[in-house]
Design a protein around this motif. Structure first.
Motif, mmCIF file in Angstrom:
data_model
loop_
_atom_site.group_PDB
_atom_site.id
_atom_site.type_symbol
_atom_site.label_atom_id
_atom_site.label_comp_id
_atom_site.label_asym_id
_atom_site.label_seq_id
_atom_site.Cartn_x
_atom_site.Cartn_y
_atom_site.Cartn_z
ATOM 1 N N SER A 96 12.186 -27.305 -13.800
ATOM 2 C CA SER A 96 12.333 -25.850 -13.932
ATOM 3 C C SER A 96 13.539 -25.341 -13.145
ATOM 4 C CB SER A 96 11.061 -25.151 -13.430
ATOM 5 O OG SER A 96 9.924 -25.632 -14.103
ATOM 6 N N ALA A 130 19.627 -19.464 -17.063
ATOM 7 C CA ALA A 130 18.709 -18.555 -16.361
ATOM 8 C C ALA A 130 17.942 -17.652 -17.313
ATOM 9 C CB ALA A 130 19.498 -17.697 -15.366
ATOM 10 N N PHE A 187 8.297 -19.135 -12.283
ATOM 11 C CA PHE A 187 9.334 -19.540 -13.239
ATOM 12 C C PHE A 187 9.041 -19.055 -14.658
ATOM 13 C CE2 PHE A 187 9.547 -22.807 -9.915
ATOM 14 C CZ PHE A 187 10.905 -22.834 -9.635
ATOM 15 N N LYS A 224 16.770 -23.592 -14.906
ATOM 16 C CA LYS A 224 17.135 -22.203 -14.598
ATOM 17 C C LYS A 224 18.555 -22.092 -14.043
ATOM 18 C CE LYS A 224 13.586 -19.670 -15.805
ATOM 19 N NZ LYS A 224 13.752 -18.637 -16.852
ATOM 20 N N LYS A 225 19.032 -23.139 -13.369
ATOM 21 C CA LYS A 225 20.415 -23.118 -12.887
ATOM 22 C C LYS A 225 21.399 -23.182 -14.048
ATOM 23 C CE LYS A 225 19.993 -24.866 -8.172
ATOM 24 N NZ LYS A 225 20.321 -25.960 -7.224
#
Length: 209
Positions: free
Chosen positions: A126, A134, A164, A130-131
Motif C-alpha cells: 500500500s 496517490a 489507506f 500510494k507513493k
C-alpha cells in the motif's frame, strides 16, 4: 478503466479473485472485460486456454503478458472507454516494470489475511502504491478467512488498513471458490461475492461512467 489486483505476498488469492471479479462484471453486469495475467504461475491464462480447448464460450479475453509489454498494451486496451482491464499482478515489488502499471490504475483491489506476515506485506504494498499513484483508491478484501478462527489482530489490522482505503466484507475459505474458471463461477459462491462486488461496482465503476 484499469483495475489491478495485487499484494506483495503470494498465496493471498489474487488469481481466484481476478476470475471472480471478471466473471461478475461480464456475466452479472454485462460489461466488456479483458484480463491481463502477469502472475508468474499464469494460472488464469492456463485455465483460459483449457476452456478454449473444451470449446467453452469465453465471456472475456485473457492475455498472458510480462511487465515490459504493459505500456504498449495499455495504449491499445484503453482506446475503448467502455473496456474494463483487470490485471493479476505478480507477487513482488522489486521490479521497476510495476511503476507504469501502478500509475495507470484507476482502482486497486488488495486481498489479504489477518496474520502478521500478510499484514506487513499488505502495508508495504500500500505504501509503495500510494507513493507511485496517490489518487488510486484501494479496496481491501479479507480473503480465505476461516469462520471458526478468532483473529487476535483483526481490529488492529483493520484500523491500520483503513488509513489507506476501504475494507470489504470478508470472503471465507471454501473449496468451491477453487472451481471458478474463465467461463463460470459456481452458483454456491455468488451469495458470498455479491455483497463485496456490488459495493465495489457501485462505488468505483458506476461513479467513473
Amino acid at each position: 478503466m484499469v483495475i489491478i489486483i495485487g499484494n506483495q505476498k503470494g498465496g493471498a488469492g489474487k488469481s481466484t479473485l481476478t476470475l471472480l471479479l471478471a466473471n461478475f462484471l461480464t456475466l452479472a453486469k454485462k460489461r466488456t472485460v479483458t484480463v491481463i495475467d502477469m502472475d508468474y504461475q499464469q494460472s488464469i491464462a492456463g485455465k483460459y486456454e483449457k476452456a478454449k480447448l473444451l470449446e467453452n464460450a469465453e465471456p472475456y479475453e485473457v492475455i498472458a503478458a510480462s511487465l515490459e509489454h504493459y505500456p504498449v498494451m495499455l495504449s491499445i486496451l484503453t482506446q475503448n472507454k467502455e473496456q474494463i482491464v483487470i490485471i493479476d499482478l505478480p507477487g513482488k515489488l522489486d521490479d521497476d516494470g510495476l511503476i507504469p502499471v501502478f500509475q495507470s490504475a484507476d482502482l486497486v483491489i488488495c486481498p489479504f489475511a489477518y496474520d502478521e506476515f500478510s499484514f506487513d506485506s499488505t502495508v508495504l504494498f500500500s505504501v509503495v502504491l500510494k507513493k507511485i499513484n496517490a489518487n488510486a483508491p484501494i479496496n481491501y478484501i479479507p480473503n480465505r478467512i476461516k469462520g471458526n478462527v478468532k483473529y487476535e489482530t483483526q481490529k488492529e489490522v483493520e484500523e491500520q488498513l483503513s488509513k489507506f482505503g476501504d475494507i470489504s466484507t470478508p470472503l471465507p475459505d471454501r473449496i468451491d471458490f477453487q472451481r471458478t474458471n474463465t467461463f463460470q463461477t459456481p452458483l454456491s459462491v455468488y451469495p458470498l461475492i455479491i455483497p463485496v462486488f456490488e459495493k465495489i461496482y457501485e462505488k468505483y465503476l458506476l461513479a467513473s461512467n
